[in-house]
Design a protein around this motif. Sequence first.
Motif, PDB file in Angstrom:
ATOM      1  N   VAL A 149      -2.669 -12.809   7.970  1.00  0.00           N
ATOM      2  CA  VAL A 149      -3.580 -11.969   8.766  1.00  0.00           C
ATOM      3  C   VAL A 149      -2.758 -10.970   9.572  1.00  0.00           C
ATOM      4  N   GLU A 150      -3.070  -9.700   9.413  1.00  0.00           N
ATOM      5  CA  GLU A 150      -2.400  -8.654  10.186  1.00  0.00           C
ATOM      6  C   GLU A 150      -3.195  -8.288  11.430  1.00  0.00           C
ATOM      7  N   VAL A 151      -4.503  -8.201  11.289  1.00  0.00           N
ATOM      8  CA  VAL A 151      -5.361  -7.879  12.432  1.00  0.00           C
ATOM      9  C   VAL A 151      -6.788  -8.249  12.061  1.00  0.00           C
ATOM     10  N   PHE A 152      -7.595  -8.540  13.083  1.00  0.00           N
ATOM     11  CA  PHE A 152      -8.996  -8.887  12.853  1.00  0.00           C
ATOM     12  C   PHE A 152      -9.788  -8.501  14.091  1.00  0.00           C
ATOM     13  N   ASP A 153     -11.102  -8.625  14.020  1.00  0.00           N
ATOM     14  CA  ASP A 153     -11.960  -8.334  15.172  1.00  0.00           C
ATOM     15  C   ASP A 153     -13.002  -9.430  15.319  1.00  0.00           C
ATOM     16  N   LYS A 154     -13.886  -9.258  16.278  1.00  0.00           N
ATOM     17  CA  LYS A 154     -14.861 -10.303  16.584  1.00  0.00           C
ATOM     18  C   LYS A 154     -15.911 -10.466  15.500  1.00  0.00           C
ATOM     19  N   HIS A 155     -16.026  -9.500  14.585  1.00  0.00           N
ATOM     20  CA  HIS A 155     -16.983  -9.593  13.487  1.00  0.00           C
ATOM     21  C   HIS A 155     -16.369 -10.247  12.252  1.00  0.00           C
ATOM     22  N   TRP A 156     -15.156 -10.754  12.382  1.00  0.00           N
ATOM     23  CA  TRP A 156     -14.420 -11.410  11.296  1.00  0.00           C
ATOM     24  C   TRP A 156     -13.982 -10.428  10.216  1.00  0.00           C
ATOM     25  N   ASN A 157     -14.029  -9.147  10.516  1.00  0.00           N
ATOM     26  CA  ASN A 157     -13.363  -8.208   9.616  1.00  0.00           C
ATOM     27  C   ASN A 157     -11.865  -8.417   9.774  1.00  0.00           C
ATOM     28  N   MET A 158     -11.154  -8.508   8.678  1.00  0.00           N
ATOM     29  CA  MET A 158      -9.724  -8.792   8.779  1.00  0.00           C
ATOM     30  C   MET A 158      -8.951  -8.071   7.699  1.00  0.00           C
ATOM     31  N   ALA A 159      -7.708  -7.754   8.054  1.00  0.00           N
ATOM     32  CA  ALA A 159      -6.781  -7.129   7.118  1.00  0.00           C
ATOM     33  C   ALA A 159      -5.694  -8.136   6.792  1.00  0.00           C
ATOM     34  N   LEU A 160      -5.441  -8.352   5.490  1.00  0.00           N
ATOM     35  CA  LEU A 160      -4.457  -9.316   5.030  1.00  0.00           C
ATOM     36  C   LEU A 160      -3.337  -8.601   4.287  1.00  0.00           C
ATOM     37  N   SER A 161      -2.182  -9.208   4.293  1.00  0.00           N
ATOM     38  CA  SER A 161      -1.039  -8.705   3.540  1.00  0.00           C
ATOM     39  C   SER A 161      -0.500  -9.806   2.636  1.00  0.00           C
ATOM     40  N   ASP A 162       0.253  -9.391   1.599  1.00  0.00           N
ATOM     41  CA  ASP A 162       0.803 -10.330   0.609  1.00  0.00           C
ATOM     42  C   ASP A 162      -0.321 -11.216   0.071  1.00  0.00           C
ATOM     43  N   VAL A 163      -1.309 -10.584  -0.531  1.00  0.00           N
ATOM     44  CA  VAL A 163      -2.578 -11.230  -0.867  1.00  0.00           C
ATOM     45  C   VAL A 163      -2.560 -11.748  -2.306  1.00  0.00           C
ATOM     46  N   TYR A 164      -3.096 -12.948  -2.456  1.00  0.00           N
ATOM     47  CA  TYR A 164      -3.408 -13.511  -3.775  1.00  0.00           C
ATOM     48  C   TYR A 164      -4.904 -13.788  -3.789  1.00  0.00           C
ATOM     49  N   GLU A 165      -5.621 -13.199  -4.746  1.00  0.00           N
ATOM     50  CA  GLU A 165      -7.072 -13.328  -4.811  1.00  0.00           C
ATOM     51  C   GLU A 165      -7.462 -14.046  -6.087  1.00  0.00           C
ATOM     52  N   SER A 166      -8.400 -14.951  -5.966  1.00  0.00           N
ATOM     53  CA  SER A 166      -8.896 -15.700  -7.112  1.00  0.00           C
ATOM     54  C   SER A 166     -10.403 -15.821  -6.999  1.00  0.00           C
ATOM     55  N   TRP A 167     -11.107 -15.578  -8.102  1.00  0.00           N
ATOM     56  CA  TRP A 167     -12.558 -15.673  -8.098  1.00  0.00           C
ATOM     57  C   TRP A 167     -13.054 -16.063  -9.484  1.00  0.00           C
ATOM     58  N   ASN A 227      -9.285  -1.716  23.483  1.00  0.00           N
ATOM     59  CA  ASN A 227      -9.082  -1.571  22.057  1.00  0.00           C
ATOM     60  C   ASN A 227      -8.985  -2.948  21.439  1.00  0.00           C
ATOM     61  N   ILE A 228      -8.851  -2.988  20.140  1.00  0.00           N
ATOM     62  CA  ILE A 228      -8.891  -4.261  19.435  1.00  0.00           C
ATOM     63  C   ILE A 228      -7.720  -5.157  19.816  1.00  0.00           C
ATOM     64  N   PHE A 229      -6.573  -4.561  20.142  1.00  0.00           N
ATOM     65  CA  PHE A 229      -5.398  -5.369  20.481  1.00  0.00           C
ATOM     66  C   PHE A 229      -5.554  -6.029  21.852  1.00  0.00           C
ATOM     67  N   LEU A 230      -6.212  -5.342  22.802  1.00  0.00           N
ATOM     68  CA  LEU A 230      -6.457  -5.949  24.110  1.00  0.00           C
ATOM     69  C   LEU A 230      -7.531  -7.036  24.018  1.00  0.00           C
TER      70      LEU A 230
END
Length: 254
Positions: free
Chosen positions: A161-179, A118-121
């Motif tokens: 970063v809470e979790v990610f995978d080898k494809h650089w998909n990632m889940a973030l927390s306490d997010v500040y977004e600017s664009w 699994n992703i954690f291993l």
Amino acid sequence: MSESDDESKHSTSSEGSSTDLDPTSDRYKPLRVLYSRKPQIPIPRARLHDNVSKFETQFRQLGGFDQKYNEARLEELRQTTAKGKGQKFASGSELPVRRFEPHQEMIKAEKPARFKKNIFLKLENMEGPLASLLTWMCERVRVRVYTRKEKGVRGYVTGYVEVFDKHWNMALSDVYESWKRRKYRYSENKLSTLGEAQDCSELLRKMGIDVPEVSVKSVDRKYVMCSRKVPKLMIRGEQVVLVTPDTGVEVEKE
């Protein structure tokens, strides 16, 4: 010597002597009994059994050949044995255990590989840049993720970063977004036939969808800088341009 004596002598020699045909004798020869016309049966009214195993079982229960076969006594022995087993198991001291030979043991089923991995291993064996991202995740270092648009860099996202995978998909927390985006009157979509872009935040709120508040700040004549805070955000790997620790200093990307 008469003919009858010769015949009896010949039959005795061919069929065997009385000791050869007696099952209780030390000189008993089973092969001669098969060909003899006068076999000696020790118990003429012996009970017939289906097989040798059944005979041996009842032989042990009755106690040998010297004990006469008695159905009532055999049933009494069975009840006594069953009663003793019931008492032993009822006390809880011993439970019946079925014994198997090594080749009769049950086959241990193994889970397919897809259930073992699994992703954690997989995170434990990350190498290269992903190993740095793993370190930041474990040490709770706030990171800055630059995101892309069709042409160039769209903006950046900071968070943990809470979790990610080898494809650089990632889940973030306490997010500040600017664009950065163009002003509506300077829209990049020159061929749009739907009219001017409209803010649908109010409509979404009426539908029960909680929309984070977006603050807009003018940068120049054509562009504005948008920013918002969200508790959690999922970023697809194909949108990631660069990931660095957040130092609070913005790096301009063209």
